[in-house]
Design an enzyme around this catalytic site. Structure first.
Site, PDB file in Angstrom:
ATOM      1  CE  LYS A 272      -3.186   2.138   3.059  1.00 16.63           C
ATOM      2  NZ  LYS A 272      -4.047   2.288   4.255  1.00 16.63           N
ATOM      3  CG  ASP A 277      -5.495   7.963   5.028  1.00 16.90           C
ATOM      4  OD1 ASP A 277      -6.374   8.562   4.267  1.00 16.90           O
ATOM      5  OD2 ASP A 277      -5.458   6.771   5.356  1.00 16.90           O
ATOM      6  CE  LYS A 284      -6.322   8.476   8.290  1.00 12.67           C
ATOM      7  NZ  LYS A 284      -6.811   7.266   8.906  1.00 12.67           N
ATOM      8  CG  ASP A 295      -1.739   5.146   5.209  1.00 13.52           C
ATOM      9  OD1 ASP A 295      -1.822   4.024   5.375  1.00 13.52           O
ATOM     10  OD2 ASP A 295      -3.136   5.341   4.565  1.00 13.52           O
ATOM     11  CG  ASP A 354      -9.898   7.017   6.829  1.00 13.29           C
ATOM     12  OD1 ASP A 354      -8.450   7.239   5.854  1.00 13.29           O
ATOM     13  OD2 ASP A 354     -10.067   7.003   8.163  1.00 13.29           O
ATOM     14  NE  ARG A 358     -10.964  -1.510   3.811  1.00 14.27           N
ATOM     15  CZ  ARG A 358     -11.442  -1.777   4.712  1.00 14.27           C
ATOM     16  NH1 ARG A 358     -12.744  -2.123   4.937  1.00 14.27           N
ATOM     17  NH2 ARG A 358     -11.308  -1.123   5.642  1.00 14.27           N
TER      18      ARG A 358
HETATM   19  N1  BES Z   1      -4.478   4.703   6.815  1.00 18.54           N
HETATM   20  C1  BES Z   1      -5.312   3.941   7.737  1.00 18.54           C
HETATM   21  C2  BES Z   1      -4.755   2.713   8.390  1.00 18.54           C
HETATM   22  C3  BES Z   1      -4.535   3.269   9.796  1.00 18.54           C
HETATM   23  C4  BES Z   1      -4.759   4.030  11.223  1.00 18.54           C
HETATM   24  C5  BES Z   1      -3.148   2.950   9.868  1.00 18.54           C
HETATM   25  C6  BES Z   1      -3.985   4.234  11.571  1.00 18.54           C
HETATM   26  C7  BES Z   1      -1.773   3.552  10.933  1.00 18.54           C
HETATM   27  C8  BES Z   1      -2.408   4.129  12.331  1.00 18.54           C
HETATM   28  C9  BES Z   1      -6.993   3.463   6.673  1.00 18.54           C
HETATM   29  O1  BES Z   1      -6.469   4.239   5.676  1.00 18.54           O
HETATM   30  C10 BES Z   1      -8.097   3.992   7.741  1.00 18.54           C
HETATM   31  O2  BES Z   1      -8.185   5.183   7.680  1.00 18.54           O
HETATM   32  N2  BES Z   1      -8.970   2.462   7.978  1.00 18.54           N
HETATM   33  C11 BES Z   1      -9.764   2.745   8.523  1.00 18.54           C
HETATM   34  C12 BES Z   1     -11.046   2.210   7.932  1.00 18.54           C
HETATM   35  C13 BES Z   1     -12.328   2.328   8.547  1.00 18.54           C
HETATM   36  C14 BES Z   1     -12.469   3.683   7.716  1.00 18.54           C
HETATM   37  C15 BES Z   1     -12.927   0.927   8.202  1.00 18.54           C
HETATM   38  C16 BES Z   1      -9.863   2.856  10.370  1.00 18.54           C
HETATM   39  O3  BES Z   1      -8.864   1.730  10.834  1.00 18.54           O
HETATM   40  O4  BES Z   1     -10.523   3.323  10.737  1.00 18.54           O
HETATM   41 ZN    ZN Z   2      -4.455   4.286   5.209  1.00 21.33          ZN
HETATM   42 MN    MN Z   3      -7.605   5.762   5.506  1.00 22.56          MN
END
Ligand code: BES
Ligand code: ZN
Ligand code: MN
Length: 508
Positions: A272, A277, A284, A295, A354, A358
């Site tokens: 990835k 992000d 966020k 990220d 967010d 995926r």
């Molecule tokens: N890049 C984030 C995941 C992440 C969170 C990486 C904390 C490192 C530290 C990912 O893109 C994300 O935002 N995931 C969301 C998914 C949710 C919307 C289903 C998450 O984990 O909140």
């Molecule tokens: Zn992310």
């Molecule tokens: Mn994200």
């Protein structure tokens, strides 16, 4: 800057004795253990005479040192030709030391040294490779954006002399391997530590190309126009909120021509590469949003690993497929509720912008499977739920049962400590959409890491053994430094993936 040579490791020499000359400015790193409540010099017998050992142990006793794990002490030892001795405590005496204990303590030692250009060590008598890796990784610093340019890139350490009585050729191979592996980890760290102002998709692609071409890999880069034309709807959708357009980078190591052609396995690596992000329109919160500079940790690790596979001439084919995008909110960004078409035709309702990782990974997985790989390893900072479930240092490993367990076992062996997690069948129902083939998120907070893995599984071709390594926590150390890991990018899971590639090279 194509002339940037990238991370340069200290030079490593293996020697069977402490040189009598030329080490007057060097520090000698010596392991000590706890014996009868006192610190006793360990593993150094062939290299240190009785006088030196007595002098070290007497000094440690006077300091009240017990050899406890991780304790370091700096001593002046007049019976040795070096400037000073740094003792590092291994804890209770034992017959064998796990490689990662040696690696960690070597890292501790290296981190405790500042402005020291040369070290010698007898830690290498416990485990030559682990000692070298730990010293290099512990001395890693990221100083690119410091005004004080006198601080060298690696904290000052330029030369390592590892003391070892192993046969010359074997010792030389081990030192080279350790240096190459540590260089790959440091390269991944450099990518992660480079801020999003300076590392955006086009620049990331350019740096990956420079590095890969120098290692003899072939490189293909799809720009935003090519991505749109060829139907990479996930990468285009995530990237379209940014003024800095997305890329797909493909790096190929052809090892089949090195090994026996008909038996050479093909491995696909996917990482990835979200260079930042924000969450997009599903933005966020501000607190700690800056951690999202990490990220692209999966992409960084995958790029470093395929380059390492080439340097180590692994007799297998390895193709890295690396999607890169910046997830921004803007007038051109995708909206919650938009429907996009992943590469290969699956339609997806983007309920949360967010959950972008995926979306870019699904495109990359489908593309990678077109090459008919035997194995596919994908790694990503995919879910906050990984951190909730396993903490900041333990990658979650999902995928097809057998291969997942093999990857997890190797990850334990190298000290990156990934842990196998299931993908329960029933979670697929959580990804139903009312308008498209799939939704990109489920409606609940349950098992967020596994739901993301379940989404990715939909895109892996039948018959491909695959593993997904969620490194949301482990890719980036936002807490205090420990062992050979400083703050910031960690380089996880480079060593896990390389161990898997080596294992496949050996065992198929
Ligand atoms: N890049 C984030 C995941 C992440 C969170 C990486 C904390 C490192 C530290 C990912 O893109 C994300 O935002 N995931 C969301 C998914 C949710 C919307 C289903 C998450 O984990 O909140
Ligand atoms: Zn992310
Ligand atoms: Mn994200």
């Amino acid at each position: 800057m194509s002339s940037d040579p990238g991370y340069q490791a200290p030079t490593v020499t293996v020697s069977s004795s402490i040189p009598r000359r030329g080490v007057g400015e060097a520090v000698l790193i010596v392991p000590v253990v706890t014996r009868d409540d006192a610190a006793a010099v360990a593993a150094s017998a062939p290299f240190l005479d009785g006088d030196a050992v007595t002098e070290i142990e007497t000094a440690l006793k006077a300091l009240g040192a017990t050899g406890g794990e991780g304790q370091t002490h700096r001593l002046v030892v007049t019976s040795l030709p070096v400037a000073s001795v740094l003792t590092v405590g291994l804890g209770k005496d034992r017959d064998e030391w796990p490689a990662d204990t040696v690696r960690r303590l070597a890292g501790n030692a290296a981190r405790s040294l500042d402005k020291v250009a040369a070290v010698l060590t007898t830690l290498s008598a416990l485990d030559l490779e682990a000692a070298i890796e730990g010293l290099i990784l512990g001395s890693y610093r990221f100083t690119e954006f410091r005004s004080d340019k006198t601080a060298p890139k690696d904290g000052g350490l330029r030369a390592i002399t590892a003391l070892s009585q192993e046969p010359k050729a074997r010792a030389r191979d081990a030192a080279q391997r350790a240096t190459d592996i540590a260089t790959a980890v440091a390269t991944a760290r450099d990518f992660v530590n480079t801020p999003p102002s300076h590392l955006y998709p086009d620049e990331f692609a350019r740096r990956a190309k420079t590095l890969a071409e120098a290692a003899g890999l072939s490189v293909e880069i799809l720009d935003d126009k090519a991505l749109a034309k060829n139907g990479y709807g996930g990468i285009v959708g995530v990237g379209k909120g940014s003024s800095r357009p997305p890329r797909l980078v493909r790096l190929t190591h052809r090892g089949a021509k090195i090994g026996r052609k008909n038996r050479a396995k093909k491995v696909a690596l996917i990482g990835k590469g979200i260079t930042f992000d924000t969450g997009g329109i599903s933005i966020k919160p501000a607190a700690n949003m800056h951690h999202m500079t990490s990220d692209m940790g999966g992409a960084a690790a995958v790029i470093a690993t395929v380059v390492l596979a080439a340097k180590q001439k692994l007799p297998i084919d390895v193709v890295a497929t690396v999607p890169m995008a910046e997830n921004m909110p803007s007038a051109t960004a995708q909206r919650p509720g938009d429907v996009l078409t992943q590469y290969g035709g699956t339609t997806v309702e983007v309920l949360n912008t967010d959950a972008e990782g995926r979306l870019i990974l699904a495109d990359a997985i489908v593309r990678a499977c077109e090459d008919d790989p035997d194995y596919l390893i994908e790694t990503s900072t995919l879910t906050g739920a990984q951190i909730v479930a396993l903490g900041a240092r333990t990658p979650g490993i999902m995928g097809s049962d057998e291969f997942r367990d093999r990857v997890a076992a190797l990850s334990q062996q190298v000290g990156e400590n990934g842990w196998a997690m299931p993908l329960p069948e029933e979670l697929k129902d959580d990804l139903k959409s009312t308008v498209a083939d799939l939704a990109n998120v489920s409606g609940s907070r349950n098992a967020g890491m596994l739901v993301a893995g379940t989404y990715l599984r939909e895109f892996v071709a039948d018959g491909v053994a695959w593993a997904h390594i969620d490194i949301a926590g482990p890719a980036f150390n936002s807490a205090g430094p420990w062992g050979y890991t400083g703050k910031g990018g960690t380089g996880v899971p480079v060593r896990t993936m390389f161990a898997v590639l080596e294992d496949i090279s050996r065992a198929g």
